[in-house]
Each structure stands twice: as structure tokens, then as C-alpha cells.
Write an enzyme that holds these catalytic residues in place. Sequence first.
Site, PDB file in Angstrom:
ATOM      1  N   ASP A   1     -63.426  45.519   5.469  1.00  0.00           N
ATOM      2  CA  ASP A   1     -62.234  46.274   5.883  1.00  0.00           C
ATOM      3  C   ASP A   1     -61.568  46.960   4.688  1.00  0.00           C
ATOM      4  O   ASP A   1     -60.996  48.041   4.815  1.00  0.00           O
ATOM      5  CB  ASP A   1     -61.226  45.346   6.566  1.00  0.00           C
ATOM      6  CG  ASP A   1     -61.904  44.428   7.558  1.00  0.00           C
ATOM      7  OD1 ASP A   1     -61.765  44.654   8.756  1.00  0.00           O
ATOM      8  OD2 ASP A   1     -62.605  43.492   7.117  1.00  0.00           O
TER       9      ASP A   1
ATOM     10  N   GLU B   1     -58.282  54.997  10.743  1.00  0.00           N
ATOM     11  CA  GLU B   1     -59.534  55.053  11.497  1.00  0.00           C
ATOM     12  C   GLU B   1     -59.218  55.165  12.977  1.00  0.00           C
ATOM     13  O   GLU B   1     -58.384  54.443  13.506  1.00  0.00           O
ATOM     14  CB  GLU B   1     -60.390  53.816  11.233  1.00  0.00           C
ATOM     15  CG  GLU B   1     -61.787  53.980  11.807  1.00  0.00           C
ATOM     16  CD  GLU B   1     -62.751  52.905  11.343  1.00  0.00           C
ATOM     17  OE1 GLU B   1     -63.067  52.877  10.145  1.00  0.00           O
ATOM     18  OE2 GLU B   1     -63.167  52.082  12.173  1.00  0.00           O
TER      19      GLU B   1
ATOM     20  N   ASP C   1     -57.710  50.860   7.651  1.00  0.00           N
ATOM     21  CA  ASP C   1     -58.681  50.424   8.664  1.00  0.00           C
ATOM     22  C   ASP C   1     -57.923  49.425   9.538  1.00  0.00           C
ATOM     23  O   ASP C   1     -57.760  48.265   9.161  1.00  0.00           O
ATOM     24  CB  ASP C   1     -59.879  49.758   7.982  1.00  0.00           C
ATOM     25  CG  ASP C   1     -60.942  49.328   8.984  1.00  0.00           C
ATOM     26  OD1 ASP C   1     -60.939  49.858  10.109  1.00  0.00           O
ATOM     27  OD2 ASP C   1     -61.760  48.460   8.641  1.00  0.00           O
TER      28      ASP C   1
END
Lengths: 199, 199
Positions: B141, B68, B7
Site C-alpha cells: 500500500d 486510487e 491508496d
Amino acid sequence: MRVFGVDPGLTRCGFGVVDGGAGRTVRPVAVDVVRTPADLDLALRLLQLSDAVEQWLDRYQPQVVAIERVFSQHNVRTAMGTAQAGGVVALSAARRGLPVVFHTPSEVKAAVTGSGRADKAQVTAMVTKLLGLKTAPKPADAADALALAICHLWRAPMRSRLEEAQARAADIARTHRARLAQAGAKAPAKPTKTGGRSQ
Amino acid sequence: MRVFGVDPGLTRCGFGVVDGGAGRTVRPVAVDVVRTPADLDLALRLLQLSDAVEQWLDRYQPQVVAIERVFSQHNVRTAMGTAQAGGVVALSAARRGLPVVFHTPSEVKAAVTGSGRADKAQVTAMVTKLLGLKTAPKPADAADALALAICHLWRAPMRSRLEEAQARAADIARTHRARLAQAGAKAPAKPTKTGGRSQ
């Protein structure tokens, strides 16, 4: 000082190397545009770009890398690709211990044309003139990369003067606070709410 | 298959490694959040992040890296930093010849919770449950990085089935065109303007 200017992008990434001499003299060293195929995986496009950056850093041995700072673009997808390309360029420079400086498009335009709102044609015309080139660098990304390098060379002395001034101001403030503290030790420790600072 | 989910971010970058087994079984391998100081130069923050990625790739030897995909964020400055961080992670993977796949936040949410609009708490709850963790991974996260890896493991078979189906469809279309061309060679070479395709 030798500056490597980069106008980041995945489809077209402008590379320009400029030497700065005494005063405002600037000399062109190299300029090119690196392209990566749009149908290639994003990670592989970044890898191709990174390899090209490494080659230029090896070949031209710049002392600073100046990259265009991306703020926003109409197309979010393009903006992201541009940011990723810029990140990869910054990483290569940082790995070699080179300073990396970001300049906004309006700083670059203002530096070479006098106006932060100049159009691409004006930037290209000024870059061609300032560097004494026989033909205008094409495409616009190539001219932008050279403009970035020039912008950095011209802004660098201003930046260091600014930093010196800031350091001096901080020194003065420190001395002042020290004197105040000394005075405070003799005078009442805490001024009344209405005292001291009013008027 | 072992997947390294990332992420991306400069302030906090979530790292999560997950092993996929038979069916839908997933096993947690490692999870952490890498932080870089906000007052550090952008290029040096990217360098710290890149070094952390390299360490994880060395230590955990994943077969795929799932990142992501950033579309847009309210804060353009943050979005750019996120994109740059993602670019640096993708580059490290590409340098090692590892496949890099990007998944959107809604794909990730839909994969682990069934809804592309699930909130962070729901994603964390499902990740904790699916991986049989005793405590919920924190901050969000970290949970997102694990969710990304799970999303990739579960979407990968679907993706390859889709690619196979597309390849099969392309084959059929090719055969069809070849037959048409053969038929065309016997029939009049060019249909009249009103013929053939109308109706």
C-alpha cells in the site's frame, strides 16, 4: 430521541429527521433531498454534501445518525459514489461525537412495513402513515431517509436489550469458567481424551 | 509540483508524497501506512483516517491529491470501506481547495512499469528504482501510494495537453458552426430532408 436518517447518494441524498416518543410514537421534524451536480468534480460533490450535513447537524441537533448500509448495486460506479457519500456523512457525525449506526435496506423495509422485500411505494405509504404526513414525501430517497430514522428508533431498544443479554451471557460464561477452573484445580488438571465432554 | 498519493483503505491506507522536477525527475518526500483497528466503529475509523490526512496536508503542503479509483473488488464489504476511505480523503483535500484527481490501478501500473497488468512486486521494484530508495517501501500500500503520486506527475502534462487540444477543437468547432450559420442566413434556411447531409 432525535434521529437523523440519511439515504446516501451523490445525485440525490435523502435527509430525514424524526423524533421518537413513548412506545412507538414517531414525529416528523424535517425532510429533504440534497442534490449535487453530476458534472462537478467528485471531491467538490462530496464537499457540497458534507456542508449540507453540517448545516442539518447544526440546525436539528440529532442525538444519533442512522445511515443506509450499501451492500452492492448493479452499477459499481453508483455504488462507489453512494459509499463515498455515506462515508462523508459518517465522518461529520463522528467529528461531533455522535453515534453513527448503519442499517441495511432490508432492515429498514422490515421495520416500517413488516417485510424486508417491500417495494418503494409500500415504504413511502407506511412512512406517510406512521408520521401522519398529509402528503407522501418525494422522491423515494426522502421517504427512505425518514424510514431509516424510524427503523433506528424502533430497533434501538431491541439493540440495547440484545446487548444487555449478550453482556449477561458473557457474565454467566465467565462465572462458569471460573468455577470450572476452581474445580479443575482440585480434580485432575486435564481430562482424558475420552472423558468429561463425551455424552 | 508536490503530489500526495493515497491508496485508500480502512485496514491499511497508503500515504506517499512525491516532488516532481524537470522532465521525469521525481523525489520522495514521505511515505507511510495508516492503519485503523478493525474492531472500531466504521465512523470512528473514518475519523482517525481523516485526522491522519489532515496532519499530512498540514505537514507536507501538497499542491494536488491523487487517489486510487476503486472500481470493484471481490469482497464487496472491503470495496465499500475503500470507497468510504477515499471519499473522506477527497473531502479533506476539497475543503482546502486542493485539486483531487483519481487514477485507476491500471493507469498507475502502466505509468510506472509500462504495463497496466504489472503485479505488486513489479510496481514496488519500479517505485524503489524511480525514487532512488535504498530499501523497497513496505507494505504494498505504501509503494502504491508513491506510484500514484508518480503516475499523477507524469500524466499531468499529458492531461493538460489533452485539455488544451480539446479546448482548441471546441474553438474550431464553434468558429465552424458560426460560419455555417452565417452561410445558412444567406442560403435557404432549412435544407430539404434528402439534401445536404446525405452522401
